[in-house]
Design an enzyme around this catalytic site. Structure first.
Site, PDB file in Angstrom:
ATOM      1  N   GLY A  39      -0.094  -1.435   9.108  1.00  0.00           N
ATOM      2  CA  GLY A  39       0.475  -0.849  10.290  1.00  0.00           C
ATOM      3  C   GLY A  39       0.224  -1.235  11.592  1.00  0.00           C
ATOM      4  O   GLY A  39      -0.977  -1.902  11.712  1.00  0.00           O
ATOM      5  N   GLY A  42      -3.092   0.890  16.305  1.00  0.00           N
ATOM      6  CA  GLY A  42      -3.181   2.368  16.714  1.00  0.00           C
ATOM      7  C   GLY A  42      -2.252   3.386  16.135  1.00  0.00           C
ATOM      8  O   GLY A  42      -1.949   4.335  16.481  1.00  0.00           O
ATOM      9  N   LYS A  45      -4.597   3.844  11.162  1.00  0.00           N
ATOM     10  CA  LYS A  45      -5.214   3.304   9.856  1.00  0.00           C
ATOM     11  C   LYS A  45      -6.801   3.661   9.680  1.00  0.00           C
ATOM     12  O   LYS A  45      -7.162   4.254   8.717  1.00  0.00           O
ATOM     13  CB  LYS A  45      -5.085   1.762   9.615  1.00  0.00           C
ATOM     14  CG  LYS A  45      -3.573   1.274   9.587  1.00  0.00           C
ATOM     15  CD  LYS A  45      -3.478  -0.114   9.610  1.00  0.00           C
ATOM     16  CE  LYS A  45      -4.174  -0.931  10.901  1.00  0.00           C
ATOM     17  NZ  LYS A  45      -3.449  -0.645  12.277  1.00  0.00           N
ATOM     18  N   SER A 113      -2.531  -6.331   9.338  1.00  0.00           N
ATOM     19  CA  SER A 113      -1.758  -7.259   8.116  1.00  0.00           C
ATOM     20  C   SER A 113      -0.281  -7.311   8.202  1.00  0.00           C
ATOM     21  O   SER A 113       0.518  -6.706   7.426  1.00  0.00           O
ATOM     22  CB  SER A 113      -2.117  -7.045   6.757  1.00  0.00           C
ATOM     23  OG  SER A 113      -2.269  -5.532   6.507  1.00  0.00           O
TER      24      SER A 113
END
Ligand code: ADP
Length: 205
Positions: A39, A42, A45, A113
């Site tokens: 994601g 911020g 995660k 990612s």
């Protein structure tokens, strides 16, 4: 310079003679998995991973959180944010995750990612059966408003280049195992959603 062929000739992995993953899973009374959180910066995660780890720990599971910032000041401190370096960043993280996996440990990874290819590479290294993809889906407007580390402000000012969501793409997972919408859930609710999904997969019968 190493000649790769010559180098690999002299490497003799000992994987088949060392104690196996299953022996370690028995010792820990759990099944290992890699929970891969993807994601925007911020999106939540790490915050959710911390809550999830605490909940798993309370239930007797051994875990390890791998977080973008920690890895980048340590094992990957020679890598930047070019496409090539992002690929290498994730390759190393996936290899490290595999070591934890083979040690029977549940690993919770928090990495932007950003591309389908990068996550597919990680999944390939880790093994599809061991890899659970969690999409922490928070709209960029909210991430930017939170701006936990002040990075969006810098990216907008052009001080950071290739910032995911601003001038580098984020490709949403097409079929994640778990889909979290943080603007509709509290941190605890998000952690519980992941917990309920993974408990049957990590519990030894
Ligand atoms: P990432 O690891 O994705 O970069 P962080 O976890 O570091 O994101 O930051 C997320 C920020 O958003 C934290 O300051 C956290 O307190 C805040 N936040 C607000 N609501 C939520 C939520 N429902 N889930 C996760 N984080 C949230």
């Amino acid at each position: 310079m190493f000649d790769m062929n010559e180098k690999s000739e002299h490497i003799h992995p000992v994987f088949d003679s060392i104690l196996g993953r299953q022996d370690k899973e028995v010792l820990l009374n759990q099944h290992a998995k890699v929970i891969w959180m993807t994601g925007l910066s911020g999106s939540g995660k790490t915050t959710i991973a911390v809550a999830l780890e605490r909940a798993l720990n309370e239930q007797g599971f051994l875990t390890q959180v791998l977080d973008g910032d920690n890895v980048r000041v340590g094992i990957n401190n020679n890598l930047g944010f070019s496409e090539e370096d992002r690929t290498e960043n994730i390759r190393r993280i996936a290899e490290v995750s595999k070591l934890f996996l083979n040690c029977g440990i549940i690993t919770i990874n928090c990495f932007v990612s950003p591309t389908i290819e990068i996550r597919a590479n990680a999944k390939k290294i880790i093994g599809a059966d061991n890899f659970l993809e969690v999409f922490v889906n928070t709209p960029i407007e909210i991430c930017e408003k939170r701006d936990v580390k002040g990075l969006y402000k810098k990216a907008r000012a052009g001080e950071i280049k290739n910032f995911t969501g601003i001038d580098a793409p984020f490709e949403a997972p097409q079929n994640p195992n778990i889909y979290i919408i943080t603007d509709e859930l509290t941190v605890e609710e998000a952690a519980t959603q992941i917990l309920e999904y993974i408990i049957p997969l990590i519990t030894r019968k």
